[in-house]
Design a protein around this motif. Structure first.
Motif, PDB file in Angstrom:
ATOM      1  N   ALA A 170       4.300   1.401 -61.854  1.00 33.16           N
ATOM      2  CA  ALA A 170       3.170   2.151 -61.436  1.00 33.16           C
ATOM      3  C   ALA A 170       2.765   3.257 -62.314  1.00 33.16           C
ATOM      4  O   ALA A 170       1.670   3.496 -62.616  1.00 33.16           O
ATOM      5  N   GLY A 171       3.757   4.128 -62.896  1.00 36.19           N
ATOM      6  CA  GLY A 171       3.538   5.057 -63.896  1.00 36.19           C
ATOM      7  C   GLY A 171       2.642   4.412 -65.144  1.00 36.19           C
ATOM      8  O   GLY A 171       2.088   5.288 -65.741  1.00 36.19           O
ATOM      9  N   ALA A 172       3.257   3.373 -65.581  1.00 29.99           N
ATOM     10  CA  ALA A 172       2.716   2.786 -66.884  1.00 29.99           C
ATOM     11  C   ALA A 172       1.552   2.272 -66.559  1.00 29.99           C
ATOM     12  O   ALA A 172       0.493   2.550 -67.334  1.00 29.99           O
ATOM     13  N   ASP A 173       1.196   2.101 -65.520  1.00 26.87           N
ATOM     14  CA  ASP A 173      -0.204   1.433 -65.088  1.00 26.87           C
ATOM     15  C   ASP A 173      -1.357   2.421 -65.106  1.00 26.87           C
ATOM     16  O   ASP A 173      -2.304   2.393 -65.325  1.00 26.87           O
ATOM     17  N   ALA A 174      -0.701   3.474 -64.347  1.00 25.79           N
ATOM     18  CA  ALA A 174      -1.601   4.820 -64.430  1.00 25.79           C
ATOM     19  C   ALA A 174      -1.560   5.488 -65.644  1.00 25.79           C
ATOM     20  O   ALA A 174      -2.864   5.835 -65.853  1.00 25.79           O
ATOM     21  N   LYS A 175      -0.541   5.559 -66.568  1.00 27.57           N
ATOM     22  CA  LYS A 175      -0.865   5.962 -67.590  1.00 27.57           C
ATOM     23  C   LYS A 175      -1.896   5.123 -68.642  1.00 27.57           C
ATOM     24  O   LYS A 175      -2.713   5.879 -69.519  1.00 27.57           O
ATOM     25  N   ALA A 176      -1.704   3.720 -68.291  1.00 26.48           N
ATOM     26  CA  ALA A 176      -2.719   2.809 -69.288  1.00 26.48           C
ATOM     27  C   ALA A 176      -4.254   3.080 -68.959  1.00 26.48           C
ATOM     28  O   ALA A 176      -5.111   3.113 -69.715  1.00 26.48           O
ATOM     29  N   ILE A 177      -4.388   3.575 -67.676  1.00 26.13           N
ATOM     30  CA  ILE A 177      -5.963   3.831 -67.235  1.00 26.13           C
ATOM     31  C   ILE A 177      -6.301   5.151 -67.477  1.00 26.13           C
ATOM     32  O   ILE A 177      -7.401   5.491 -68.054  1.00 26.13           O
ATOM     33  N   THR A 178      -5.376   6.290 -67.599  1.00 30.92           N
ATOM     34  CA  THR A 178      -5.590   7.577 -67.765  1.00 30.92           C
ATOM     35  C   THR A 178      -5.372   8.303 -69.179  1.00 30.92           C
ATOM     36  O   THR A 178      -6.317   9.166 -69.718  1.00 30.92           O
TER      37      THR A 178
END
Length: 378
Positions: free
Chosen positions: A235-243
């Motif tokens: 989830a953190g990697a997904d959020a980081k990819a977006i932001t």
């Protein structure tokens, strides 16, 4: 603009188009619908239709799409909640008359993220709007808003579009093959934005596949704890990819506007400006992580829903058709009662994370319910 990117919403489109033409027009609207149904798309298409003077439709559509039209007010948030001062500013600007358009339109995306105190600030504007001001609110459900606001808006409800409808849109708009678009639409459960990501982003597909494999591979409490930690990392990697890219662009733009070269020293007098930006980005990161966790939990709900349908021998195509053989194995190694308990645990985890429970603890408690023996259930 807008109308072409909406799929399966003919009734809602007809309703707002008729209102824009003068049939059944009111000054406060609420557009509701599940995530990915196109609430914001409909809101801005409606706004463009309301604002446009005859003969200026295309120019208005372009300006509304860019959020630059002088008669359009927009409030959206990347944080967990909408700030009261932002609503006050929007309410103040709503009092002005239209400058070039037929109406002045104020759009609030994610209106469900207003606290009760913030909602009451908006309520006063909805009670007595200027004659040529229109409010358009967007939220998943009218139940997400306080009753006094619900009583002052006309609600337009969007439905969940079909997989085939979303697949056709994704194939046409994003240039992917129809089979790939269909798989993406099915696995996104007709969420248009998520279907776009799955159809066009290999890394997003990899993260989703890893989520399902982690859940299917839990056979002990220790395994559940390890899986929870990895899901939080996913989830953190997904959020980081977006932001991450957006954060860097914002910081560079802020430094440029302050006249500071990249890598240069920030004068003490200007540090408060960058500190405010960093705080906004932290709030956005918090929301993005929560959204990423919720996407994971929705994917897990689809997984165990598929397993339950197989156990009950319901003749419905699974969401996760690509791993059908693994679904069959999972259905044989548990009972419907166990699967229902896991579905309840996932729903409870969503509630806990939304209530600020530490995500790691919520995920661990949830995945303990997903522990299964590797041998078939009796």
């Amino acid at each position: 603009m807008g109308w072409d990117d909406l799929t399966g919403q003919a009734e809602a489109i007809a309703s707002v188009r008729a209102a824009a033409a003068g049939d059944g027009m009111v000054h406060s609207w609420l557009i509701t619908g599940p995530p990915g149904s196109g609430r914001s798309l409909l809101a801005y298409a409606f706004a463009a239709a309301l604002i446009a003077q005859p003969g200026r439709e295309h120019q208005t559509e372009v300006q509304v799409a860019a959020r630059t039209h002088p008669d359009l007010g927009v409030l959206s948030t990347d944080a967990v909640t909408i700030r009261i001062e932002d609503v006050r500013a929007l309410v103040a600007s709503s009092q002005f008359s239209p400058s070039v358009g037929r109406y002045r339109v104020m759009v609030i995306e994610d209106a469900d993220r207003m606290t009760e105190r913030t909602s009451n600030v908006l309520l006063k504007a909805l009670e007595e709007p200027p004659p040529r001001t229109v409010w358009i609110l967007c939220a998943p459900s009218d139940a997400d808003l306080i009753p006094t606001i619900r009583s002052r808006v006309r609600t337009v409800r969007l439905r969940v579009p079909g997989v085939e409808e979303v697949a056709e849109l994704i194939a046409r708009r994003d240039g992917v093959s129809l089979p790939d678009a269909t798989r993406a639409a099915r696995e996104a459960q007709s969420h248009i934005g998520m279907a776009h990501r799955l159809a066009t982003d290999e890394e997003a597909r990899r993260r989703r596949a890893r989520t399902l494999q982690l859940a299917l591979g839990i056979h002990s409490v220790a395994g559940a704890v390890l899986a929870a930690a990895e899901l939080l990392e996913v989830a953190g990697a997904d959020a980081k990819a977006i932001t991450e890219e957006r954060d860097a662009e914002e910081r560079e733009s802020a430094l440029r506007s302050l006249g500071i070269e990249p890598g240069g020293t920030v004068p003490p007098a200007l540090r408060s400006t960058l500190k405010s930006l960093e705080e906004d980005q932290k709030r956005r990161a918090t929301r993005s992580l929560r959204d990423g966790l919720d996407r994971i939990l929705v994917d897990l709900l689809s997984l165990y829903r598929d397993i339950l349908l197989l156990q009950l021998q319901v003749a419905v195509d699974p969401v996760n058709l690509a791993i059908y053989s693994q679904l069959e194995v999972a259905a044989r190694t548990s009972t419907p009662v166990q699967t229902l308990a896991t579905l309840d645990a996932i729903a409870e985890a969503r509630t806990r994370i939304d209530g600020n429970v530490a995500p790691a603890l919520a995920l661990e408690a949830m995945l303990v319910n997903a522990v299964r023996d590797s041998t078939p259930a009796p």
